[in-house]
Scaffold this motif. Structure first.
Motif: not given
Length: 265
Positions: A166-173, A189-196
């Motif tokens: 999931a997002s490193k900078s935008h991990l919401t509840d 957690s990872a940033g940017s489109s690397l998650k895809f």
């Protein structure tokens, strides 16, 4: 679109943009400005955008081009276009965390058909070949010479022990609540489109995004995941995520390997 002509161009432009980004990233300091939507932008975003946009317009002058850093391009309408995020993960760049990418994709009839995701600080590059198969390239990342490439494929997921990113900078509840519906063996957690791309390589099974994104954030990674056998669907009804939407804004979505038994929102 002639994919045999497209792929070498977008790969080359991604590397050239990545080289410029790293030149700025490795400098002692760089300026950070704030755009009208309160998101940050740096000289690296702007320099990378100039390289990519000029290259795409020269090679494909008749194809609609949408790029994050050129607001006039956001008024374009259509379901077939080139779309660019020259530096996805600007916050990661600013904090020198390395999880940022160069993203270029070609969308046809609302579907990201081909794309490249280059993470210059991580020395990782993923792209779809002309035949649609996604690969990871290794080597020196010479703009004019392709290094070794290996096909990538999503995992055969074990629903009793899923790997979630999931997002490193935008991990919401909301994201945390949704992940809690699954049996998770490991979370990263990872940033940017690397998650895809982590889902595309089988390093993760599931990437839910319960937060705001734009089409330029996702199109290239989406194309890479499709070419590795994965899927991206809307969070609300699990129908395929499409492109060319009003204002190029995405709904919440889920990227996943097909073996994952998706939970309802």
């Amino acid at each position: 679109m002639n994919y045999d002509a497209l792929i070498p161009v977008i790969r080359k432009l991604a590397i050239e943009a990545g080289d410029k980004i790293m030149e700025i990233y490795n400098a002692d300091d760089f300026d950070v400005k704030v755009k009208s939507d309160d998101s940050p932008v740096t000289a690296a975003d702007e320099a990378a955008d100039a390289i990519i946009a000029a290259g795409l317009r020269a090679e494909f002058p008749d194809v609609m081009l949408v790029t994050e850093e050129q607001a006039d391009s956001h008024a374009a309408k259509g379901d077939t276009f080139l779309i660019v995020d020259p530096l996805d993960g600007t916050k990661e760049f600013i904090h020198r965390r390395g999880d940022f990418t160069v993203n270029i994709a070609y969308v046809e009839n609302g579907v990201p058909q081909r794309g490249v995701v280059y993470a210059p600080a991580k020395n990782r590059m993923f792209f779809t070949q002309a035949d649609g198969q996604s690969v990871e390239e290794t080597g020196s990342f010479d703009p004019n010479t392709v290094g070794e490439v290996a096909p990538i494929k999503v995992s055969d997921s074990d629903n009793s022990a899923l790997l979630v990113v999931a997002s490193k900078s935008h991990l919401t509840d909301e994201t945390k609540d949704y992940i809690a519906k699954y049996q998770v063996a490991d979370f990263k957690s990872a940033g940017s489109s690397l998650k895809f791309c982590l889902v595309a390589t089988g390093e993760a099974d599931l990437y839910p995004r319960v937060g705001r994104t734009m089409e330029w954030d996702t199109a290239a990674g989406h194309a890479v995941l499709l070419g590795a056998g994965g899927q991206v669907v809307r969070f609300d009804d699990h129908t395929p995520l499409t492109y060319g939407k009003e204002d190029f804004a995405n709904p919440y979505f889920i990227a996943y390997a097909p073996g994952v038994e998706l939970k309802s929102a």
